[in-house]
Design a protein around this motif. Structure first.
Motif, short mmCIF file in Angstrom:
data_model
loop_
_atom_site.label_atom_id
_atom_site.label_comp_id
_atom_site.label_asym_id
_atom_site.label_seq_id
_atom_site.Cartn_x
_atom_site.Cartn_y
_atom_site.Cartn_z
N LEU A 6 0.83 -1.21 0.00
CA LEU A 6 0.00 0.00 0.00
C LEU A 6 0.86 1.26 0.00
O LEU A 6 0.50 2.26 -0.62
CB LEU A 6 -0.93 0.00 1.21
N LYS A 10 0.50 4.04 -2.88
CA LYS A 10 0.27 5.45 -2.54
C LYS A 10 1.32 6.34 -3.21
O LYS A 10 1.00 7.41 -3.74
CB LYS A 10 0.30 5.63 -1.03
N LEU A 64 -9.35 2.56 -3.54
CA LEU A 64 -8.30 1.95 -2.73
C LEU A 64 -7.45 3.03 -2.06
O LEU A 64 -6.99 2.84 -0.92
CB LEU A 64 -7.42 1.04 -3.58
N MET A 65 -7.24 4.16 -2.73
CA MET A 65 -6.44 5.23 -2.16
C MET A 65 -7.09 5.76 -0.88
O MET A 65 -6.40 6.07 0.10
CB MET A 65 -6.29 6.37 -3.18
N TYR A 67 -8.95 4.04 1.22
CA TYR A 67 -8.69 3.04 2.27
C TYR A 67 -7.21 3.04 2.67
O TYR A 67 -6.88 2.85 3.84
CB TYR A 67 -9.09 1.65 1.78
N THR A 68 -6.35 3.26 1.70
CA THR A 68 -4.91 3.27 1.99
C THR A 68 -4.56 4.37 2.99
O THR A 68 -3.81 4.15 3.94
CB THR A 68 -4.11 3.46 0.69
N ASP A 69 -5.10 5.57 2.76
CA ASP A 69 -4.84 6.67 3.69
C ASP A 69 -5.29 6.32 5.10
O ASP A 69 -4.59 6.59 6.09
CB ASP A 69 -5.56 7.94 3.22
N LEU A 72 -2.95 3.46 6.61
CA LEU A 72 -1.62 3.97 7.01
C LEU A 72 -1.71 4.90 8.21
O LEU A 72 -0.80 4.91 9.05
CB LEU A 72 -0.97 4.68 5.81
#
Length: 281
Positions: A6, A10, A64-65, A67-69, A72
């Motif tokens: 991830l 990102k 997905l970005m 969820y990635t934020d 992380l």
């Protein structure tokens, strides 16, 4: 799906390509490409469109970005919680201008004495702007009034303000406010400005002009000079010379303005919790 994948994903999104992302991550481009293909295989979706050696993020990639934020940020919070016995790191704090002047100095001084390892960054703005920045992850916690009913945020009542209508002393004996009326106030999104507009509406009045002034010093000075009317917390007036000002009573539901500490429910940290406890203490 690994956290490290991830992180690579990102970087590719933010740097708009594999080469620059690889440079930022100190990896070779082939490793970055392999990580992206691995993610796409695991999720069974294309995260990027590939045309003429250029990448553009797909709608699935944008989701997905988001969820990635969040993932992380949660990872960062977990590491901070489990590796520091005391609150440490950066605390991004937002406050209304008036609260920053009249309430925050003693609160920040106490917090800094108790938790010297926390670095504080302060931003002042209107309530709704602060709340939106908390929701967007740009602030960790904010001191604001009239928060919306939003399931993403946690609100903790910290103190109450009494709002007062201020006007030039020369208007003190007037039974009615002048017909041509100017509002001297904070910017749009300010809860106190909204309350003043509500009060005026109840009086059947509308200000012909609104002068937006972010500084309470300048705003009060302009009212004293005869520019128009404003609304401020009574606690703020103790910081000013009030010669040249007059005051007028307003409805209790408008004058009574609770202030809240606002943070995201999914962004816990020891620094945030310590600030809330310190403020309430």
């Amino acid at each position: 799906m690994d956290i490290s994948d991830l992180v690579v994903f990102k970087a590719v999104v933010e740097y708009k390509g594999v080469t620059r992302a690889a440079q930022a991550l100190h990896r070779v481009p082939s490793n970055v490409t392999a990580r992206i293909k691995k993610l796409e295989s695991e999720l069974s979706v294309d995260l990027f469109l590939r045309e003429n050696n250029r990448l553009s993020v797909t709608s699935a990639g944008l989701r997905l970005m988001d969820y990635t934020d969040k993932i992380l940020q949660l990872q960062k919070s977990a590491i901070a919680e489990l590796t520091h016995a005391e609150p440490a790191g950066l605390l991004r704090l937002g406050s209304m201008e008036s609260s920053a002047a009249s309430r925050l100095p003693s609160l920040l001084a106490r917090y800094h004495r108790t938790y010297p390892a926390v670095q504080i960054e302060l931003m002042t703005a209107a309530s709704m702007l602060l709340i939106n920045r908390v929701i967007d992850g740009e602030l960790d916690i904010a001191m604001a009034s009239d928060p919306p009913d939003d399931p993403r945020i946690s609100t903790t009542h910290c103190f109450d303000e009494e709002l007062v209508l201020i006007l030039p002393a020369a208007w003190a004996e007037l039974e009615e406010l002048p017909e041509a009326l100017t509002m001297v106030g904070y910017s749009k999104g300010c809860s106190y400005r909204h309350r003043l507009e509500t009060w005026l509406k109840r009086q059947g009045r509308v200000c012909e002009k609104v002068i937006e002034i972010p500084s309470h010093y300048t705003m009060i000075g302009c009212v004293i000079a005869g520019m128009g009317i404003g609304m401020v917390p009574r606690s703020l007036l103790s910081l000013h010379k009030t010669d040249g000002l007059a005051f007028r009573a307003i409805d209790y539901d408008i004058a009574h303005a609770p202030t809240y500490l606002i943070s995201r429910k999914d962004n816990p940290s020891s620094a945030i919790n310590a600030f809330i406890e310190s403020t309430l203490g």
